[in-house]
Enzyme design. Structure first.
Site, PDB file in Angstrom:
ATOM      1  N   ASP A 115      -6.551  -6.661   4.370  1.00  0.00           N
ATOM      2  CA  ASP A 115      -5.926  -5.333   4.397  1.00  0.00           C
ATOM      3  C   ASP A 115      -5.938  -4.774   5.815  1.00  0.00           C
ATOM      4  O   ASP A 115      -7.010  -4.538   6.392  1.00  0.00           O
ATOM      5  CB  ASP A 115      -6.725  -4.412   3.458  1.00  0.00           C
ATOM      6  CG  ASP A 115      -6.134  -3.020   3.325  1.00  0.00           C
ATOM      7  OD1 ASP A 115      -5.055  -2.758   3.900  1.00  0.00           O
ATOM      8  OD2 ASP A 115      -6.766  -2.193   2.640  1.00  0.00           O
ATOM      9  N   GLY A 116      -4.731  -4.564   6.348  1.00  0.00           N
ATOM     10  CA  GLY A 116      -4.604  -3.892   7.637  1.00  0.00           C
ATOM     11  C   GLY A 116      -3.847  -4.711   8.665  1.00  0.00           C
ATOM     12  O   GLY A 116      -4.268  -5.815   9.017  1.00  0.00           O
ATOM     13  N   GLY A 117      -2.722  -4.164   9.105  1.00  0.00           N
ATOM     14  CA  GLY A 117      -1.979  -4.794  10.194  1.00  0.00           C
ATOM     15  C   GLY A 117      -1.277  -6.088   9.813  1.00  0.00           C
ATOM     16  O   GLY A 117      -0.971  -6.898  10.689  1.00  0.00           O
ATOM     17  N   GLY A 125      -2.742   3.843   8.219  1.00  0.00           N
ATOM     18  CA  GLY A 125      -1.811   2.724   8.190  1.00  0.00           C
ATOM     19  C   GLY A 125      -1.268   2.487   9.598  1.00  0.00           C
ATOM     20  O   GLY A 125      -1.489   3.285  10.517  1.00  0.00           O
ATOM     21  N   GLY A 126      -0.602   1.377   9.768  1.00  0.00           N
ATOM     22  CA  GLY A 126       0.126   1.124  11.011  1.00  0.00           C
ATOM     23  C   GLY A 126      -0.717   0.707  12.201  1.00  0.00           C
ATOM     24  O   GLY A 126      -0.261   0.799  13.337  1.00  0.00           O
ATOM     25  N   MET A 172     -12.053   4.343  -0.184  1.00  0.00           N
ATOM     26  CA  MET A 172     -12.660   4.552   1.142  1.00  0.00           C
ATOM     27  C   MET A 172     -13.319   5.925   1.115  1.00  0.00           C
ATOM     28  O   MET A 172     -12.888   6.871   1.774  1.00  0.00           O
ATOM     29  CB  MET A 172     -11.575   4.468   2.232  1.00  0.00           C
ATOM     30  CG  MET A 172     -11.078   3.046   2.449  1.00  0.00           C
ATOM     31  SD  MET A 172      -9.488   2.984   3.308  1.00  0.00           S
ATOM     32  CE  MET A 172      -8.383   3.257   1.937  1.00  0.00           C
ATOM     33  N   HIS A 220      -1.279  -1.208  -4.233  1.00  0.00           N
ATOM     34  CA  HIS A 220      -2.537  -0.955  -3.524  1.00  0.00           C
ATOM     35  C   HIS A 220      -2.677   0.556  -3.311  1.00  0.00           C
ATOM     36  O   HIS A 220      -1.809   1.199  -2.702  1.00  0.00           O
ATOM     37  CB  HIS A 220      -2.531  -1.699  -2.192  1.00  0.00           C
ATOM     38  CG  HIS A 220      -3.833  -1.635  -1.460  1.00  0.00           C
ATOM     39  ND1 HIS A 220      -4.937  -2.384  -1.815  1.00  0.00           N
ATOM     40  CD2 HIS A 220      -4.212  -0.899  -0.389  1.00  0.00           C
ATOM     41  CE1 HIS A 220      -5.931  -2.123  -0.988  1.00  0.00           C
ATOM     42  NE2 HIS A 220      -5.524  -1.218  -0.115  1.00  0.00           N
ATOM     43  N   HIS A 244      -8.505   0.997  -3.769  1.00  0.00           N
ATOM     44  CA  HIS A 244      -9.368   0.793  -2.607  1.00  0.00           C
ATOM     45  C   HIS A 244     -10.021   2.126  -2.268  1.00  0.00           C
ATOM     46  O   HIS A 244      -9.382   3.016  -1.681  1.00  0.00           O
ATOM     47  CB  HIS A 244      -8.492   0.275  -1.441  1.00  0.00           C
ATOM     48  CG  HIS A 244      -9.241   0.034  -0.175  1.00  0.00           C
ATOM     49  ND1 HIS A 244      -8.605  -0.222   1.021  1.00  0.00           N
ATOM     50  CD2 HIS A 244     -10.578   0.013   0.102  1.00  0.00           C
ATOM     51  CE1 HIS A 244      -9.507  -0.397   1.972  1.00  0.00           C
ATOM     52  NE2 HIS A 244     -10.704  -0.249   1.448  1.00  0.00           N
ATOM     53  N   GLY A 259      -8.704   3.949   7.445  1.00  0.00           N
ATOM     54  CA  GLY A 259      -8.400   5.365   7.660  1.00  0.00           C
ATOM     55  C   GLY A 259      -6.930   5.642   7.883  1.00  0.00           C
ATOM     56  O   GLY A 259      -6.447   6.718   7.561  1.00  0.00           O
ATOM     57  N   SER A 280       0.839  -1.197   0.000  1.00  0.00           N
ATOM     58  CA  SER A 280       0.000   0.000   0.000  1.00  0.00           C
ATOM     59  C   SER A 280       0.872   1.244   0.000  1.00  0.00           C
ATOM     60  O   SER A 280       1.657   1.469   0.938  1.00  0.00           O
ATOM     61  CB  SER A 280      -0.893   0.022   1.238  1.00  0.00           C
ATOM     62  OG  SER A 280      -1.432   1.327   1.381  1.00  0.00           O
ATOM     63  N   MET A 289      -8.817   8.064   0.337  1.00  0.00           N
ATOM     64  CA  MET A 289      -9.612   8.445   1.518  1.00  0.00           C
ATOM     65  C   MET A 289     -10.120   9.872   1.361  1.00  0.00           C
ATOM     66  O   MET A 289      -9.369  10.754   0.945  1.00  0.00           O
ATOM     67  CB  MET A 289      -8.736   8.384   2.776  1.00  0.00           C
ATOM     68  CG  MET A 289      -8.108   7.038   2.998  1.00  0.00           C
ATOM     69  SD  MET A 289      -7.071   7.076   4.463  1.00  0.00           S
ATOM     70  CE  MET A 289      -6.476   5.384   4.474  1.00  0.00           C
ATOM     71  N   ASP A 338      -4.786   3.475  -1.751  1.00  0.00           N
ATOM     72  CA  ASP A 338      -5.759   3.779  -0.701  1.00  0.00           C
ATOM     73  C   ASP A 338      -6.281   5.201  -0.841  1.00  0.00           C
ATOM     74  O   ASP A 338      -5.567   6.165  -0.536  1.00  0.00           O
ATOM     75  CB  ASP A 338      -5.095   3.635   0.677  1.00  0.00           C
ATOM     76  CG  ASP A 338      -5.010   2.186   1.113  1.00  0.00           C
ATOM     77  OD1 ASP A 338      -6.015   1.467   0.984  1.00  0.00           O
ATOM     78  OD2 ASP A 338      -3.932   1.778   1.579  1.00  0.00           O
ATOM     79  N   MET A 362     -11.417  -6.057   5.609  1.00  0.00           N
ATOM     80  CA  MET A 362     -10.619  -5.105   6.397  1.00  0.00           C
ATOM     81  C   MET A 362     -10.269  -5.734   7.746  1.00  0.00           C
ATOM     82  O   MET A 362     -11.159  -6.179   8.483  1.00  0.00           O
ATOM     83  CB  MET A 362     -11.397  -3.807   6.643  1.00  0.00           C
ATOM     84  CG  MET A 362     -11.523  -2.887   5.444  1.00  0.00           C
ATOM     85  SD  MET A 362      -9.986  -2.477   4.602  1.00  0.00           S
ATOM     86  CE  MET A 362      -9.053  -1.689   5.913  1.00  0.00           C
ATOM     87  N   GLY A 376       1.192  -2.239   4.159  1.00  0.00           N
ATOM     88  CA  GLY A 376       1.612  -0.852   4.031  1.00  0.00           C
ATOM     89  C   GLY A 376       2.838  -0.562   4.853  1.00  0.00           C
ATOM     90  O   GLY A 376       3.976  -0.600   4.362  1.00  0.00           O
ATOM     91  N   SER A 377       2.621  -0.309   6.154  1.00  0.00           N
ATOM     92  CA  SER A 377       3.747   0.102   6.999  1.00  0.00           C
ATOM     93  C   SER A 377       4.808  -0.987   7.132  1.00  0.00           C
ATOM     94  O   SER A 377       5.999  -0.682   7.250  1.00  0.00           O
ATOM     95  CB  SER A 377       3.236   0.524   8.383  1.00  0.00           C
ATOM     96  OG  SER A 377       2.417  -0.477   8.927  1.00  0.00           O
TER      97      SER A 377
END
Ligand code: DX5
Ligand code: ZN
Length: 231
Positions: free
Chosen positions: A174-176, A143-144, A67, A32, A65, A141, A7, A36, A34, A136, A196-197
């Site tokens: 997606d996420g974490g 990253g990280g 959002m 990816h 993606h 909203g 991401s 927002m 993102d 999700m 991402g992060s």
């Protein structure tokens, strides 16, 4: 097919093209993107102009993606020769079926996403229309954030439905996601992994992508456990 989708939300925007080049060379499969709007999620990221600045600079397809509220109005802005997926949130679409048809009419694959607090049953009547389901595993909203475990059972249920019905949607998470939990989400049934992060925050981005893709390859090559059922 297992695919890694870094991401760019966590990339260094002062040298975005360069960073995308690093992840591509290291073996990542998708970019990816993102998007927002500060309404559907409490943060603003970037729009189609930033994504389009990467057109032709990478050969990786774009995985968009959205959002955002009112995605029907903006989806077309994200269509390029490189756009593979455009994903909308179930929670943002009053007429989800129409939104999915709108994306398909643009000539790209259509994805649908659900937040951690949304039940999978909200997708019962759209699963046969979508090319991808994005689960999700954080509240969208930022990253990280930390992986929310309940995503695992949603992924497993989506995989079970696929196997039972013959539907062919991809399952993205997606996420974490990091090197410690990527094996778990893949074992549950995800085949597109957003990171991402854990990718762009690494001191050595190239090495981190290779670690991720190495893990995905290893898991993909592992023999499936015998279920004990008669053949
Ligand atoms: C969250 C975004 C994610 C995010 C993932 O709203 O949709 O794609 O960039 O970032 P990490 O991998 O850091 O959780
Ligand atoms: Zn995302």
């Amino acid at each position: 097919m297992m695919r890694l989708a870094p991401s760019i939300l966590s990339a260094d925007f002062s040298c975005l093209g360069q960073q995308v080049g690093i992840v591509e060379k290291a073996g990542a499969h998708l970019v990816h993107v993102d998007v927002m709007d500060g309404h559907f999620v409490p943060n603003i990221s970037f729009g189609a102009t930033v994504m389009k600045s990467l057109s032709g600079k990478t050969r990786m397809p774009f995985d968009v993606h959205l959002m955002i509220e009112n995605p029907d109005k903006y989806a077309a802005d994200f269509v390029t020769d490189q756009t593979e997926f455009i994903t909308v949130h179930q929670e943002a679409c009053t007429h989800l079926h129409r939104s999915i048809q709108n994306i398909k009419s643009l000539g790209v694959k259509a994805g649908v996403s659900i937040n951690p607090g949304t039940s999978l049953s909200a997708l019962d009547y759209i699963l046969d229309e979508v090319d991808m389901v994005l689960v999700m595993s954080v509240n969208p909203g930022f990253g990280g954030q930390k992986f929310i475990q309940s995503a695992l059972s949603k992924i497993a249920m989506l995989k079970e439905i696929k196997d039972r019905t013959g539907l062919t949607y991809d399952i993205e998470v997606d996420g974490g996601i990091n090197l410690d939990n990527v094996g778990t989400v893949v074992s549950a049934g995800a085949n597109i992994i957003v990171a991402g992060s854990s990718v762009f925050g690494a001191a050595d981005i190239d090495a981190r992508v290779r670690e991720f893709t190495g893990k995905l390859k290893m898991i993909g090559e592992m023999p499936k456990l015998d279920s004990g059922e008669e053949k």
